[in-house]
Write an enzyme that holds these catalytic residues in place. Structure first.
Site, PDB file in Angstrom:
ATOM      1  N   VAL A  21       0.831  -1.208   0.000  1.00 31.07           N
ATOM      2  CA  VAL A  21       0.000   0.000   0.000  1.00 31.07           C
ATOM      3  C   VAL A  21       0.867   1.260   0.000  1.00 31.07           C
ATOM      4  O   VAL A  21       1.825   1.363   0.762  1.00 31.07           O
ATOM      5  CB  VAL A  21      -0.939  -0.015   1.241  1.00 31.07           C
ATOM      6  CG1 VAL A  21      -1.553   1.341   1.483  1.00 31.07           C
ATOM      7  CG2 VAL A  21      -2.021  -1.071   1.066  1.00 31.07           C
ATOM      8  N   ASP A  22       0.524   2.212  -0.893  1.00 36.07           N
ATOM      9  CA  ASP A  22       1.237   3.501  -0.930  1.00 36.07           C
ATOM     10  C   ASP A  22       0.425   4.616  -0.304  1.00 36.07           C
ATOM     11  O   ASP A  22       0.962   5.615   0.132  1.00 36.07           O
ATOM     12  CB  ASP A  22       1.518   3.913  -2.390  1.00 36.07           C
ATOM     13  CG  ASP A  22       2.333   2.876  -3.122  1.00 36.07           C
ATOM     14  OD1 ASP A  22       3.302   2.372  -2.520  1.00 36.07           O
ATOM     15  OD2 ASP A  22       1.985   2.551  -4.270  1.00 36.07           O
ATOM     16  N   VAL A  23      -0.912   4.444  -0.341  1.00 33.55           N
ATOM     17  CA  VAL A  23      -1.787   5.506   0.151  1.00 33.55           C
ATOM     18  C   VAL A  23      -2.733   4.938   1.197  1.00 33.55           C
ATOM     19  O   VAL A  23      -3.406   3.930   0.951  1.00 33.55           O
ATOM     20  CB  VAL A  23      -2.648   6.090  -1.001  1.00 33.55           C
ATOM     21  CG1 VAL A  23      -3.513   7.246  -0.496  1.00 33.55           C
ATOM     22  CG2 VAL A  23      -1.786   6.539  -2.150  1.00 33.55           C
ATOM     23  N   LYS A  55       1.529   7.984   1.612  1.00 30.27           N
ATOM     24  CA  LYS A  55       0.690   9.170   1.425  1.00 30.27           C
ATOM     25  C   LYS A  55      -0.536   8.987   2.312  1.00 30.27           C
ATOM     26  O   LYS A  55      -1.146   7.915   2.335  1.00 30.27           O
ATOM     27  CB  LYS A  55       0.309   9.278  -0.050  1.00 30.27           C
ATOM     28  CG  LYS A  55      -0.803  10.233  -0.342  1.00 30.27           C
ATOM     29  CD  LYS A  55      -0.332  11.386  -1.221  1.00 30.27           C
ATOM     30  CE  LYS A  55      -1.289  12.578  -1.164  1.00 30.27           C
ATOM     31  NZ  LYS A  55      -1.011  13.562  -0.121  1.00 30.27           N
ATOM     32  N   ARG A 264      -3.273   0.014  -4.804  1.00 29.38           N
ATOM     33  CA  ARG A 264      -2.195   0.438  -3.889  1.00 29.38           C
ATOM     34  C   ARG A 264      -2.739   1.305  -2.753  1.00 29.38           C
ATOM     35  O   ARG A 264      -1.994   2.045  -2.112  1.00 29.38           O
ATOM     36  CB  ARG A 264      -1.112   1.209  -4.651  1.00 29.38           C
ATOM     37  CG  ARG A 264      -0.444   0.454  -5.778  1.00 29.38           C
ATOM     38  CD  ARG A 264       0.483  -0.639  -5.334  1.00 29.38           C
ATOM     39  NE  ARG A 264       1.563  -0.197  -4.475  1.00 29.38           N
ATOM     40  CZ  ARG A 264       2.439  -1.028  -3.893  1.00 29.38           C
ATOM     41  NH1 ARG A 264       2.343  -2.350  -4.082  1.00 29.38           N
ATOM     42  NH2 ARG A 264       3.391  -0.560  -3.115  1.00 29.38           N
TER      43      ARG A 264
END
Ligand code: PLP
Ligand code: CA
Length: 324
Positions: A21-23, A55, A264
């Site tokens: 996961v990025d966000v 993020k 993501r």
């Protein structure tokens, strides 16, 4: 966990989650705070996630504040969050009207709004007039977006005089009625909003959200915007366009703004029928925290059909399990 469609977060699944996961999209009440009280460990957890390069985005259905006021609330709780990391249902209402180029009903792409800096302002067209059954947050976001907002808390002091030959006047220019939580709702506002919707077939009926209850304090639940929306449904016999969670409107806006695929992203929330459904409607990973309105027996209940991917007690578990 066997009879559940979801898993309790473990050290291993936490590592997998953070890797993929990025966000992180966070619901606010029940995840970050309860009323005005910060939930234990949240400030450090957000710091750690930021340090990992994630993020962070905050999505709240509570329409009583604008994004500017939410940024102030975060700051007063010792958390630094930028206004453009906050997506409130008050902002969603204003953006919905922008995207639909109200009152012309000619669609504008979210990407165009963002690209051309059209999110704010928009001239002085007197027909861009909206009646609000709601509070300051909605008024502020509509005005920032270039609309004329009528109603709001001010109309909480007005009354309907039902004497013979008295006629209730309303502004025929109103092209949309926005309904959110309104602690000052009264018969005057209901009559005003109802006339706008019933007498102008083109008038939009927009609900910021339909939450049954909210935490106006940390100790107790109070009636949410769902009951104000239901009042207007009752008198108009119409169904609103909902712009807050679980509607995909805000998610579409977010996706265009950040240009990151939903695979993501992880939505973290405390309500199944708003937060978890919001994430699932768009294909995000979902994590239910039990620090708000939902407990384990609610997920296990056979009448519940909304299962998050994971659940855990509270947001800080994401970091403590990772370090485990
Ligand atoms: N609406 C109102 C009026 C509330 O008080 C709350 C929570 O306090 C909510 C909605 C839900 O907010 P969130 O989406 O941040 O959980
Ligand atoms: Ca919540």
């Amino acid at each position: 966990d066997e009879k559940l469609g979801c898993q309790r977060l473990t050290p291993q699944t936490t590592v997998n989650l953070l890797d993929s996961v990025d966000v992180f999209l966070f619901d606010c009440d029940g995840v970050i705070w309860k009323g005005d009280a910060l939930i234990d460990g949240v400030a450090d957890t957000l710091d750690t996630l930021r340090a990992m390069g994630k993020k962070l985005v905050f999505v709240t259905n509570n329409s009583t504040k604008s994004r500017r006021r939410y940024a102030e609330k975060f700051s007063s709780l010792g958390i630094s969050v930028a206004e453009d990391e906050i997506f409130s249902s008050s902002f969603a209402a204003a953006m919905y009207l922008k995207v639909n180029d109200f009152p012309k009903e000619k669609k504008v792409l979210v990407s165009e709004l963002l690209l051309w800096g059209l999110v704010r302002g928009g001239g002085s067209n007197p027909t861009r007039c909206i009646y609000v059954i709601g509070e300051e947050g909605i008024l502020e976001e509509l005005e920032l977006a270039g609309f004329t907002a009528l109603g709001g808390p001010e109309d909480g002091k007005k009354t309907v005089h039902m004497k013979p030959n008295n006629f209730f006047e309303h502004d025929k220019n109103v092209g949309a009625v926005v309904v959110g939580l309104d602690k000052y709702i009264n018969y005057y506002k209901l009559q005003y909003g109802t006339l706008c919707i019933r007498e102008n077939p083109g008038c939009l009926f927009i609900a910021t959200n339909r939450d049954a209850v909210g935490h106006l304090t940390n100790l107790q639940e109070f009636p949410g915007a769902g009951c104000m929306v239901a009042a207007v449904c009752g008198s108009t016999q119409k169904e609103p366009i909902v712009v807050g969670k679980p509607s995909t409107f805000l998610m579409d806006f977010l996706l265009q703004k950040f240009n990151i695929p939903t695979c993501r992203m992880c939505m973290v929330g405390d309500r199944l029928d708003t937060d978890i459904l919001f994430g699932q409607n768009s294909g995000c990973r979902t994590l239910l925290v039990l620090s708000g309105v939902t407990n384990l027996s609610d997920i296990q209940d056979s009448s519940n059909h909304i299962q998050p991917d994971y659940y855990t007690s509270t947001l800080s578990d994401v970091v403590s399990l990772f370090n485990n």
